[in-house]
Design a protein around this motif. Structure first.
Motif, short mmCIF file in Angstrom:
data_model
loop_
_atom_site.label_atom_id
_atom_site.label_comp_id
_atom_site.label_asym_id
_atom_site.label_seq_id
_atom_site.Cartn_x
_atom_site.Cartn_y
_atom_site.Cartn_z
N ARG A 288 42.25 28.89 40.77
CA ARG A 288 41.56 30.12 41.21
C ARG A 288 40.12 29.81 41.62
O ARG A 288 39.60 30.39 42.58
N ARG A 289 39.48 28.91 40.90
CA ARG A 289 38.10 28.55 41.27
C ARG A 289 38.06 27.85 42.62
O ARG A 289 37.14 28.06 43.42
N ALA A 290 39.06 27.02 42.89
CA ALA A 290 39.11 26.35 44.20
C ALA A 290 39.25 27.35 45.34
O ALA A 290 38.68 27.17 46.42
N VAL A 291 39.99 28.43 45.10
CA VAL A 291 40.12 29.47 46.13
C VAL A 291 38.82 30.25 46.27
O VAL A 291 38.40 30.58 47.38
N ASP A 292 38.17 30.54 45.16
CA ASP A 292 36.93 31.32 45.21
C ASP A 292 35.80 30.54 45.89
O ASP A 292 34.93 31.14 46.54
N GLU A 293 35.81 29.23 45.75
CA GLU A 293 34.73 28.44 46.33
C GLU A 293 34.82 28.34 47.84
O GLU A 293 33.86 27.92 48.49
N ARG A 294 35.94 28.74 48.44
CA ARG A 294 36.05 28.73 49.90
C ARG A 294 35.27 29.87 50.54
O ARG A 294 34.91 29.79 51.71
N ALA A 295 35.03 30.94 49.81
CA ALA A 295 34.31 32.08 50.36
C ALA A 295 32.81 31.86 50.27
O ALA A 295 32.32 31.03 49.50
N GLU A 296 32.07 32.61 51.09
CA GLU A 296 30.62 32.47 51.12
C GLU A 296 29.95 33.21 49.99
O GLU A 296 28.76 33.01 49.74
N PHE A 297 30.66 34.09 49.33
CA PHE A 297 30.10 34.83 48.20
C PHE A 297 31.18 34.93 47.12
O PHE A 297 32.36 34.70 47.38
N TYR A 298 30.75 35.27 45.92
CA TYR A 298 31.67 35.34 44.80
C TYR A 298 32.32 36.72 44.82
O TYR A 298 31.74 37.71 44.38
N MET A 299 33.54 36.76 45.32
CA MET A 299 34.21 38.04 45.51
C MET A 299 34.59 38.68 44.18
O MET A 299 34.59 39.91 44.06
N ARG A 300 34.93 37.89 43.19
CA ARG A 300 35.35 38.47 41.91
C ARG A 300 34.20 39.10 41.15
O ARG A 300 34.41 39.92 40.25
N GLY A 301 32.96 38.70 41.50
CA GLY A 301 31.82 39.31 40.82
C GLY A 301 31.43 40.66 41.40
O GLY A 301 30.79 41.47 40.72
N ASP A 302 31.82 40.92 42.64
CA ASP A 302 31.50 42.19 43.30
C ASP A 302 32.68 43.14 43.12
O ASP A 302 33.49 43.34 44.02
N ASN A 303 32.79 43.72 41.96
CA ASN A 303 33.95 44.55 41.64
C ASN A 303 33.54 45.91 41.08
O ASN A 303 34.10 46.38 40.10
N LYS A 304 32.55 46.53 41.69
CA LYS A 304 32.11 47.84 41.24
C LYS A 304 33.05 48.92 41.76
O LYS A 304 33.45 48.91 42.92
N LYS A 305 33.39 49.85 40.90
CA LYS A 305 34.19 51.02 41.25
C LYS A 305 35.51 50.61 41.92
O LYS A 305 35.92 51.14 42.95
N CYS A 306 36.17 49.64 41.33
CA CYS A 306 37.46 49.19 41.88
C CYS A 306 38.59 50.08 41.36
O CYS A 306 38.48 50.71 40.31
N VAL A 307 39.66 50.13 42.12
CA VAL A 307 40.84 50.90 41.77
C VAL A 307 42.01 49.94 41.66
O VAL A 307 42.26 49.15 42.57
N ALA A 308 42.71 50.01 40.56
CA ALA A 308 43.85 49.11 40.33
C ALA A 308 45.07 49.61 41.10
O ALA A 308 45.36 50.81 41.10
N VAL A 309 45.77 48.70 41.75
CA VAL A 309 47.00 48.99 42.49
C VAL A 309 48.08 48.05 41.97
O VAL A 309 47.90 46.83 42.00
N ASP A 310 49.19 48.61 41.49
CA ASP A 310 50.25 47.77 40.96
C ASP A 310 51.19 47.33 42.07
O ASP A 310 51.01 47.67 43.25
N LYS A 311 52.21 46.56 41.71
CA LYS A 311 53.12 46.00 42.71
C LYS A 311 54.00 47.06 43.36
O LYS A 311 54.55 46.83 44.44
N ASP A 312 54.14 48.24 42.73
CA ASP A 312 54.93 49.32 43.31
C ASP A 312 54.13 50.19 44.25
O ASP A 312 54.67 51.14 44.83
N GLY A 313 52.83 49.92 44.43
CA GLY A 313 52.00 50.70 45.33
C GLY A 313 51.32 51.88 44.69
O GLY A 313 50.64 52.66 45.40
N ASN A 314 51.47 52.04 43.38
CA ASN A 314 50.80 53.14 42.70
C ASN A 314 49.29 52.88 42.65
O ASN A 314 48.85 51.84 42.17
#
Length: 418
Positions: free
Chosen positions: A305-331
């Motif tokens: 997961r860290r290897a994937v995150d390091e490809r981006a120009e910013f840390y996407m997992r740290g910018d998670n304000k007001k996120c909404v969870a979506v499950d595999k069924d689309g709920n």
């Protein structure tokens, strides 16, 4: 001699008349004045049969023609049947190949899914095994290790093959795969050693090493035996330096001070590249081992997961304000679409609800904005100010509709939405 010559000429002329219908008139006239030869009935029959045969050879009879047509039709039908049978066989072969390919892909997907379970958090602990020497496992301060490990789904195995009784190692159960070993195909081992180890030692046993300033050398040797990074776990530090109101035999047997202990820990960290962990109770030691087990089990997943995150120009997992969870069924997609609209400038919870009620997805809003008069249609969407009955409604407005159009239809990513 003359009669024979005449007969010879007559035979020649007769032959010419039978073989060709387009004979000249001169030959007919000559044939008319020539005398006819004396022929026997047998010769006439033979001549007539030969003439009939010749006519049949030139003009076949109806029965022969029907037989030829039937044979040609039968040959064509047989060829058609053969072609159909071949095509059906090819279809059967292709269907069998497709079915085999589907089965192969299903097996590969199942194998990949099972392989991912080995490293997936929440499932990886079931595939881990703690290996300890029987002497260490049966010691009184490791009495809670088996209970805490079983509660976490980890197996504990006593291994007398460990060269040092104080070492704690881990192995991971992995599905066997084919490997190439010098041109020989072999199955990989079902257990894979992990690149981490613990070295559990009581402080009373380590005190002579601390006093002799050789604790770092001992940790370095233990790391060489383990063949991987090592963590030194010291048990009973608090009890060793505990001060009592009265003098006892144990208090006079202390050969190191707290200062010596801190210096020895620093030396181990710098010289032997080993960190140190303290534990004062058997339960705390057991929880420490289980905590390290979880960290070792999740290390491959976190590295990937860290290897994937390091490809981006910013840390996407740290910018998670007001996120909404979506499950595999689309709920949760509706709430996510509402949240996307609510974070825009000049937007509110009521306006995002109104837009989501009119346009169920971003694609619906995008198609409306592309259509002629789409901005005006979006601007006329009514927004209820409150849930109370009789409350006045307002519109989205042309300004917010224009910003939505610019946001959804702009082709330049550097366009400013003011």
């Amino acid at each position: 001699m003359e009669i024979k010559d005449l007969n010879y000429c007559n035979m020649n002329t007769n032959t010419i008349e039978i073989s060709s219908d387009d004979s000249d008139d001169d030959h007919k006239n000559e044939n008319r004045y020539l005398p006819k030869p004396d022929t026997s009935p047998m010769e006439e029959d033979s001549s007539s049969s030969s003439s009939e045969d010749s006519e049949d050879s030139v003009f076949p009879s109806t029965s022969q023609t029907t037989t030829v047509i039937k044979s040609s039709q039968e040959s064509r039908s047989s060829k058609t049947r053969k072609t159909k049978s071949r095509s059906s066989e090819n279809k059967k072969i292709s269907a069998a190949e497709r079915q085999a390919l589907k089965k192969k892909m299903a097996v590969e997907r199942k194998a990949a899914k099972d392989a991912n379970k080995v490293y997936k958090p929440g499932e990886c602990m079931k595939h881990m095994t703690i290996e300890m020497h029987p002497v260490l496992l049966e010691s009184w301060y490791c009495a809670d290790v088996a209970r805490e490990a079983a509660a976490s789904g980890v197996k504990v195995r006593a291994s007398s093959a460990i060269c040092d009784p104080s070492l704690v190692l881990w192995t991971r159960t992995v599905p066997p795969t084919l490997t190439n070993n010098d041109g020989m195909m072999e199955l990989s081992a079902p257990r894979m050693p992990c690149e981490r180890a613990l070295y559990v030692q009581r402080l009373e046993d380590a005190a002579p090493l601390v006093a002799a300033r050789s604790l770092a050398d001992s940790a370095r040797q233990a790391r060489a035996l383990a063949g991987c990074p090592l963590t030194l776990v010291l048990y009973g530090v608090k009890d060793y330096f505990k001060k009592s109101g009265r003098k006892t035999v144990n208090s006079s047997n202390k050969i190191i001070s707290e200062k010596d202990f801190e210096e020895a820990i620093t030396d181990v960290l710098v010289s032997a590249a080993c960190d140190t962990v303290r534990a004062d109770t058997p339960n705390e030691l057991a929880l420490t081992i289980v905590r390290f087990t979880k960290a070792v089990a999740e290390t491959p997943y976190k590295k990937a997961r860290r290897a994937v995150d390091e490809r981006a120009e910013f840390y996407m997992r740290g910018d998670n304000k007001k996120c909404v969870a979506v499950d595999k069924d689309g709920n949760g997609l509706g709430r996510l679409w509402q949240q996307m609209l609510a974070v825009l400038p000049m937007a509110s919870l009521e306006s995002s609800r109104a837009l989501c009620a009119r346009y169920r997805s971003p694609l619906a809003l995008f198609e409306t904005l592309l259509a002629p008069g789409g901005v005006a249609a979006v601007a006329d969407v009514g927004v209820t100010r409150a849930a109370a009955p009789g409350s006045k409604a307002r519109r989205i407005g042309p300004e917010f509709a224009r910003k939505l159009e610019l946001l959804f239809t702009a082709t330049d990513g550097s366009t400013l939405i003011d």
